[in-house]
Design a protein around this motif. Structure first.
Motif, PDB file in Angstrom:
ATOM      1  N   ALA A 148      40.776  39.727  30.708  1.00 36.87           N
ATOM      2  CA  ALA A 148      41.003  38.854  31.867  1.00 36.87           C
ATOM      3  C   ALA A 148      40.156  37.589  31.758  1.00 36.87           C
ATOM      4  O   ALA A 148      40.644  36.477  31.961  1.00 36.87           O
ATOM      5  CB  ALA A 148      40.659  39.600  33.158  1.00 36.87           C
ATOM      6  N   ARG A 149      38.882  37.773  31.399  1.00 36.94           N
ATOM      7  CA  ARG A 149      37.976  36.626  31.297  1.00 36.94           C
ATOM      8  C   ARG A 149      38.395  35.704  30.159  1.00 36.94           C
ATOM      9  O   ARG A 149      38.220  34.480  30.235  1.00 36.94           O
ATOM     10  CB  ARG A 149      36.532  37.125  31.085  1.00 36.94           C
TER      11      ARG A 149
ATOM     12  N   GLY B 195      40.958  33.507  31.499  1.00 35.63           N
ATOM     13  CA  GLY B 195      40.305  32.578  32.423  1.00 35.63           C
ATOM     14  C   GLY B 195      39.600  31.438  31.702  1.00 35.63           C
ATOM     15  O   GLY B 195      39.670  30.283  32.129  1.00 35.63           O
TER      16      GLY B 195
ATOM     17  N   THR C  34      46.065  30.882  42.203  1.00 38.45           N
ATOM     18  CA  THR C  34      45.328  31.977  41.568  1.00 38.45           C
ATOM     19  C   THR C  34      44.622  32.833  42.616  1.00 38.45           C
ATOM     20  O   THR C  34      44.647  34.067  42.543  1.00 38.45           O
ATOM     21  CB  THR C  34      44.304  31.419  40.553  1.00 38.45           C
TER      22      THR C  34
ATOM     23  N   SER D 197      45.505  36.707  43.418  1.00 32.72           N
ATOM     24  CA  SER D 197      44.421  37.692  43.300  1.00 32.72           C
ATOM     25  C   SER D 197      44.355  38.612  44.512  1.00 32.72           C
ATOM     26  O   SER D 197      44.281  39.834  44.372  1.00 32.72           O
ATOM     27  CB  SER D 197      43.083  36.964  43.128  1.00 32.72           C
TER      28      SER D 197
ATOM     29  N   THR E 270      42.782  41.872  38.271  1.00 33.52           N
ATOM     30  CA  THR E 270      42.052  40.719  37.733  1.00 33.52           C
ATOM     31  C   THR E 270      42.725  40.199  36.473  1.00 33.52           C
ATOM     32  O   THR E 270      42.905  38.983  36.306  1.00 33.52           O
ATOM     33  CB  THR E 270      40.584  41.107  37.430  1.00 33.52           C
TER      34      THR E 270
ATOM     35  N   GLU F 243      44.515  36.488  36.137  1.00 30.37           N
ATOM     36  CA  GLU F 243      44.091  35.486  35.142  1.00 30.37           C
ATOM     37  C   GLU F 243      45.244  35.120  34.206  1.00 30.37           C
ATOM     38  O   GLU F 243      45.399  33.958  33.829  1.00 30.37           O
ATOM     39  CB  GLU F 243      42.888  36.002  34.337  1.00 30.37           C
TER      40      GLU F 243
END
Length: 278
Positions: free
Chosen positions: A125-126, A129, A156, A160, A180, A184
């Motif tokens: 997910a990160r 992002g 976003t 979420s 999450t 993303e």
């Protein structure tokens, strides 16, 4: 105008806090604690590195744009993405595949099992992002379209909240991690769609293939090392990390990712000439 940038900043701030608030509301404070630690590990490791790379590369993009040099701007953008992925990819692979060892060493005993289960999903997910925030969103700044940034950030946030309530009910804490990841990924796709109406940024797949191959070599090395090393203490973490790091560095050097081989050989030749007094 400062208004769209303010709205974008507000949306991002609320988004970064509301996920654990929703987890706390639906599952209790213990679950929120586990989710918070699992979400913060990739944020601290990956986002900190990504922001450092962006601070070094993005000003060069804007300088070339101000000089009205389209070809140089495109090359600077490609270099920016390549460098971003070169430094973020190994950290992502390490956090995702050595999750047991990372959590077993860096996280308190009460959180370890939950954090290591959630880490791979939250790392991915990160990754989406970071690609969005530190690369695709440059498009809106280059085109001077801050309302696009505000729109994407607000969408976003809304996605979420909807996905958090929808997935936590059915899948609990892992549902929060899935929400999450989905948020993303959708946010990244929305940014890609909007990008084509702003200042399209390039994705040179042949340049990125080297990063992917190096990350794959690192993943294989970590999985092999993990299967040979028992436990989750500091020593297993060091062994697994060294195995993965050496495999990544070797593959990146052989494939000359981000010109690392060219630059290192040039540096060695310079040192050699200095040593010989030439």
């Amino acid at each position: 105008s400062a208004l769209p940038l303010t709205l974008a900043g507000l949306s991002v701030a609320v988004y970064s806090a509301c996920d654990r608030l929703i987890v706390a509301y639906l599952l209790g404070k213990d679950a929120a604690g586990i989710f918070g630690v699992a979400a913060d590990l990739p944020r601290q490791f990956m986002v900190m590195i990504a922001s450092s790379v962006a601070a070094a590369t993005v000003p060069l993009v804007f300088r070339s744009l101000s000089e009205n040099n389209g070809e140089t701007t495109r090359e600077r953008l490609t270099e920016s993405l390549e460098l971003l992925l070169v430094v973020v990819a190994p950290v992502a692979v390490w956090l995702a595949l050595a999750a047991d060892q990372v959590a077993g060493t860096l996280v308190g005993i009460d959180f370890r099992a939950g954090v290591s289960a959630l880490l791979p999903t939250l790392v991915l997910a990160r990754f989406f992002g970071i690609a969005n925030q530190f690369y695709v969103q440059i498009s809106f700044q280059l085109a001077e379209r801050p309302f696009m940034l505000a729109t994407q950030s607000f969408l976003t946030l809304v996605i979420s909240v909807i996905l958090m309530f929808a997935l936590i009910g059915g899948y609990g804490l892992y549902g929060a991690a899935l929400a999450t990841l989905a948020t993303e990924a959708i946010g990244f796709l929305v940014a890609l769609v909007l990008m084509h109406r702003a200042h399209p940024v390039p994705f040179e797949l042949n340049r990125l293939a080297g990063v992917a191959a190096s990350a794959a070599a690192m993943a294989a090395a970590i999985l092999i090392a993990r299967s040979q090393v028992g436990g989750t203490g500091l020593v297993p973490l060091v062994i697994v990390s060294l195995a993965g790091g050496l495999a990544y560095a070797a593959a990146a050097w052989l494939l000359n990712v981000a010109n690392v081989r060219t630059l290192s050989l040039r540096f060695l030749r310079t040192l050699n000439r200095k040593a010989l007094g030439v």
